[in-house]
Design a protein around this motif. Structure first.
Motif, PDB file in Angstrom:
ATOM      1  N   ILE A 150     -22.498  39.201  71.233  1.00 24.39           N
ATOM      2  CA  ILE A 150     -23.781  39.466  71.904  1.00 24.39           C
ATOM      3  C   ILE A 150     -23.572  39.631  73.404  1.00 24.39           C
ATOM      4  O   ILE A 150     -24.121  40.559  74.029  1.00 24.39           O
ATOM      5  N   LEU A 151     -22.773  38.743  74.003  1.00 25.14           N
ATOM      6  CA  LEU A 151     -22.484  38.858  75.434  1.00 25.14           C
ATOM      7  C   LEU A 151     -21.770  40.173  75.740  1.00 25.14           C
ATOM      8  O   LEU A 151     -22.095  40.857  76.716  1.00 25.14           O
ATOM      9  N   ALA A 152     -20.795  40.531  74.903  1.00 23.65           N
ATOM     10  CA  ALA A 152     -20.056  41.785  75.111  1.00 23.65           C
ATOM     11  C   ALA A 152     -20.977  42.986  74.984  1.00 23.65           C
ATOM     12  O   ALA A 152     -20.906  43.928  75.790  1.00 23.65           O
ATOM     13  N   PHE A 153     -21.859  42.972  73.991  1.00 21.19           N
ATOM     14  CA  PHE A 153     -22.774  44.089  73.776  1.00 21.19           C
ATOM     15  C   PHE A 153     -23.724  44.246  74.968  1.00 21.19           C
ATOM     16  O   PHE A 153     -23.975  45.359  75.439  1.00 21.19           O
ATOM     17  N   LEU A 154     -24.230  43.132  75.474  1.00 16.21           N
ATOM     18  CA  LEU A 154     -25.150  43.182  76.616  1.00 16.21           C
ATOM     19  C   LEU A 154     -24.430  43.625  77.889  1.00 16.21           C
ATOM     20  O   LEU A 154     -24.982  44.393  78.687  1.00 16.21           O
ATOM     21  N   LEU A 155     -23.197  43.155  78.069  1.00 20.01           N
ATOM     22  CA  LEU A 155     -22.474  43.438  79.311  1.00 20.01           C
ATOM     23  C   LEU A 155     -21.704  44.749  79.270  1.00 20.01           C
ATOM     24  O   LEU A 155     -20.950  45.054  80.191  1.00 20.01           O
ATOM     25  N   THR A 156     -21.870  45.537  78.216  1.00 18.46           N
ATOM     26  CA  THR A 156     -21.379  46.916  78.224  1.00 18.46           C
ATOM     27  C   THR A 156     -22.526  47.900  78.453  1.00 18.46           C
ATOM     28  O   THR A 156     -22.314  49.113  78.424  1.00 18.46           O
ATOM     29  N   GLN A 157     -23.721  47.344  78.652  1.00 18.76           N
ATOM     30  CA  GLN A 157     -24.864  48.186  79.001  1.00 18.76           C
ATOM     31  C   GLN A 157     -24.860  48.433  80.510  1.00 18.76           C
ATOM     32  O   GLN A 157     -24.071  47.859  81.252  1.00 18.76           O
ATOM     33  N   ASN A 158     -25.752  49.264  80.945  1.00 29.02           N
ATOM     34  CA  ASN A 158     -25.807  49.634  82.365  1.00 29.02           C
ATOM     35  C   ASN A 158     -26.539  48.548  83.173  1.00 29.02           C
ATOM     36  O   ASN A 158     -27.692  48.695  83.563  1.00 29.02           O
ATOM     37  N   ILE A 159     -25.817  47.448  83.424  1.00 24.73           N
ATOM     38  CA  ILE A 159     -26.360  46.330  84.201  1.00 24.73           C
ATOM     39  C   ILE A 159     -25.574  46.229  85.504  1.00 24.73           C
ATOM     40  O   ILE A 159     -24.339  46.241  85.495  1.00 24.73           O
ATOM     41  N   ARG A 160     -26.268  46.100  86.619  1.00 24.66           N
ATOM     42  CA  ARG A 160     -25.598  46.096  87.924  1.00 24.66           C
ATOM     43  C   ARG A 160     -24.616  44.945  88.085  1.00 24.66           C
ATOM     44  O   ARG A 160     -23.535  45.105  88.649  1.00 24.66           O
ATOM     45  N   THR A 161     -25.001  43.780  87.627  1.00 18.89           N
ATOM     46  CA  THR A 161     -24.174  42.585  87.847  1.00 18.89           C
ATOM     47  C   THR A 161     -23.255  42.288  86.665  1.00 18.89           C
ATOM     48  O   THR A 161     -22.821  41.153  86.498  1.00 18.89           O
ATOM     49  N   ARG A 162     -22.949  43.281  85.849  1.00 16.02           N
ATOM     50  CA  ARG A 162     -22.191  43.011  84.631  1.00 16.02           C
ATOM     51  C   ARG A 162     -20.787  42.475  84.929  1.00 16.02           C
ATOM     52  O   ARG A 162     -20.301  41.588  84.213  1.00 16.02           O
ATOM     53  N   ASN A 163     -20.110  42.974  85.968  1.00  7.13           N
ATOM     54  CA  ASN A 163     -18.770  42.481  86.297  1.00  7.13           C
ATOM     55  C   ASN A 163     -18.822  41.028  86.751  1.00  7.13           C
ATOM     56  O   ASN A 163     -17.960  40.216  86.392  1.00  7.13           O
ATOM     57  N   PHE A 164     -19.826  40.686  87.534  1.00  9.40           N
ATOM     58  CA  PHE A 164     -20.007  39.303  87.982  1.00  9.40           C
ATOM     59  C   PHE A 164     -20.292  38.396  86.790  1.00  9.40           C
ATOM     60  O   PHE A 164     -19.725  37.306  86.671  1.00  9.40           O
ATOM     61  N   LEU A 165     -21.156  38.850  85.885  1.00  8.77           N
ATOM     62  CA  LEU A 165     -21.505  38.042  84.723  1.00  8.77           C
ATOM     63  C   LEU A 165     -20.318  37.883  83.782  1.00  8.77           C
ATOM     64  O   LEU A 165     -20.136  36.816  83.180  1.00  8.77           O
ATOM     65  N   ARG A 166     -19.510  38.912  83.650  1.00  6.31           N
ATOM     66  CA  ARG A 166     -18.302  38.796  82.821  1.00  6.31           C
ATOM     67  C   ARG A 166     -17.389  37.697  83.359  1.00  6.31           C
ATOM     68  O   ARG A 166     -16.836  36.895  82.588  1.00  6.31           O
ATOM     69  N   THR A 167     -17.239  37.656  84.672  1.00  2.00           N
ATOM     70  CA  THR A 167     -16.410  36.619  85.305  1.00  2.00           C
ATOM     71  C   THR A 167     -16.980  35.237  85.055  1.00  2.00           C
ATOM     72  O   THR A 167     -16.254  34.295  84.704  1.00  2.00           O
ATOM     73  N   ILE A 168     -18.292  35.090  85.213  1.00  2.00           N
ATOM     74  CA  ILE A 168     -18.943  33.793  85.024  1.00  2.00           C
ATOM     75  C   ILE A 168     -18.774  33.302  83.589  1.00  2.00           C
ATOM     76  O   ILE A 168     -18.440  32.137  83.350  1.00  2.00           O
ATOM     77  N   PHE A 169     -18.991  34.186  82.617  1.00  4.08           N
ATOM     78  CA  PHE A 169     -18.896  33.784  81.217  1.00  4.08           C
ATOM     79  C   PHE A 169     -17.459  33.507  80.786  1.00  4.08           C
ATOM     80  O   PHE A 169     -17.228  32.723  79.856  1.00  4.08           O
ATOM     81  N   PHE A 170     -16.483  34.134  81.448  1.00  3.46           N
ATOM     82  CA  PHE A 170     -15.081  33.922  81.090  1.00  3.46           C
ATOM     83  C   PHE A 170     -14.515  32.652  81.721  1.00  3.46           C
ATOM     84  O   PHE A 170     -13.574  32.055  81.182  1.00  3.46           O
ATOM     85  N   MET A 171     -15.072  32.219  82.834  1.00  2.00           N
ATOM     86  CA  MET A 171     -14.497  31.105  83.602  1.00  2.00           C
ATOM     87  C   MET A 171     -14.311  29.803  82.818  1.00  2.00           C
ATOM     88  O   MET A 171     -13.304  29.112  83.018  1.00  2.00           O
ATOM     89  N   PRO A 172     -15.221  29.396  81.903  1.00  2.00           N
ATOM     90  CA  PRO A 172     -14.985  28.145  81.165  1.00  2.00           C
ATOM     91  C   PRO A 172     -13.675  28.129  80.392  1.00  2.00           C
ATOM     92  O   PRO A 172     -13.108  27.061  80.149  1.00  2.00           O
ATOM     93  N   ASN A 173     -13.170  29.315  79.997  1.00  2.00           N
ATOM     94  CA  ASN A 173     -11.919  29.381  79.256  1.00  2.00           C
ATOM     95  C   ASN A 173     -10.728  28.961  80.109  1.00  2.00           C
ATOM     96  O   ASN A 173      -9.675  28.620  79.577  1.00  2.00           O
ATOM     97  N   LEU A 174     -10.893  28.999  81.438  1.00  2.00           N
ATOM     98  CA  LEU A 174      -9.803  28.642  82.346  1.00  2.00           C
ATOM     99  C   LEU A 174      -9.669  27.132  82.512  1.00  2.00           C
ATOM    100  O   LEU A 174      -8.699  26.662  83.094  1.00  2.00           O
TER     101      LEU A 174
END
Length: 296
Positions: free
Chosen positions: A94-118
């Protein structure tokens, strides 16, 4: 003829120059301990003294007849794996599907959602232990919402869901990245052709997008199944198997049997059974999902 043999010999030497050191390290770190563990599973070694006696299949018989905690941990781990695999993949997709849409902050949101894995599993467990015990309690006092006043780590049912929530929060971002890469490689001309033919978004997703990203589904299912079955550090730091071993996953049970109860022989038998089960499930999963893969 001699020239051909020299070329084969040179290719063989080149191969082993690259593969040999890696194979040696792999053998020392993985293969030797694995076969030692299989051998110890047929003994009564306590892991400390040099004395060990060969007892055959007694450890394996004990696991399936009288070791109720092992059986309880096995069914708990199975239930946890089913829930965590489904929800982690669902959240990641669901996150991937939403963040492959035309959203301005998608790169920032991808970083935020990935950070817990670190964040490492032990640290993550201690952080969420504080959130469940102190943070939720404070929110519950301020809002009066019963959800935040539950004994999240003090009850078997809520403790189970507490571990599931942390696992999804940590792993969802990683799975999201894999699905994003897959969704970006779906040929847009096929999607456009489906729209022209009158297909709606749901139909396009079900009949075009999902079949084309099945290789990524195979990888994500494999990863989440292995993560879930092998869950240890988060389980250790978050609940340590409590209360009263009601949230003790299989990996933690094996660890405690081997190094807390000083029964390495029985712990090794549990580890062997654990390996066989996980290997059988993951091989079956890869085989079934590979059959559903298609090429664009």
């Amino acid at each position: 003829m001699a020239s051909g043999n020299k070329k084969k010999l040179k290719r063989g030497l080149d191969f082993w120059m690259f593969v040999g050191p890696v194979f040696l390290v792999f053998a020392v770190i993985v293969l030797v301990p694995f076969f030692n563990g299989v051998m110890y599973s047929f003994t009564d070694w306590n892991g400390i003294t040099g004395e060990l006696n060969w007892i055959g299949f007694d450890n394996y018989v004990r696991l399936f007849t009288s070791d109720e905690q092992f059986q309880q941990s096995f069914w708990l781990t199975t239930r946890y794996t089913i829930v965590a695999v489904v929800l982690t993949n669902l959240v990641g997709f669901i996150l991937a599907f939403l963040l492959t849409q035309n959203i301005r902050t998608r790169n920032f949101l991808r970083t935020i959602f990935f950070m817990p894995n670190l964040i490492g599993g032990l640290i993550l467990g201690f952080i969420w232990q504080f959130i469940y015990v102190k943070g939720f309690s404070s929110i519950g006092e301020l809002t009066g919402w019963s959800l935040f006043e539950l004994p999240w780590l003090g009850d078997a049912r809520t403790g189970f869901w507490g571990i599931v929530i942390v696992s999804i929060w940590q792993g969802g971002g990683y799975i999201m990245v894999i699905y994003i890469a897959a969704l970006q490689n779906v040929p847009q001309e096929l999607v456009e052709a489906a729209k022209i033919d009158g297909a709606n978004r749901l139909s396009t997703l079900r009949n075009i997008t999902i079949p084309l990203i099945m290789p990524s589904v195979t990888i994500c299912l494999f990863l989440t199944i292995s993560w879930s079955f092998k869950l240890f550090d988060t389980n250790l730091s978050l609940t340590n198997g409590g209360p009263f071993k009601s949230t003790e996953m299989l990996a933690l049970n094996i660890y405690k049997e081997s190094f807390t109860n000083n029964n390495l022989g029985l712990g090794s038998a549990k580890a062997v059974i654990f390996f066989v089960i996980v290997a059988a499930i993951t091989v079956t999963q890869v085989y079934l999902t590979k059959k559903r893969e298609v090429e664009a």
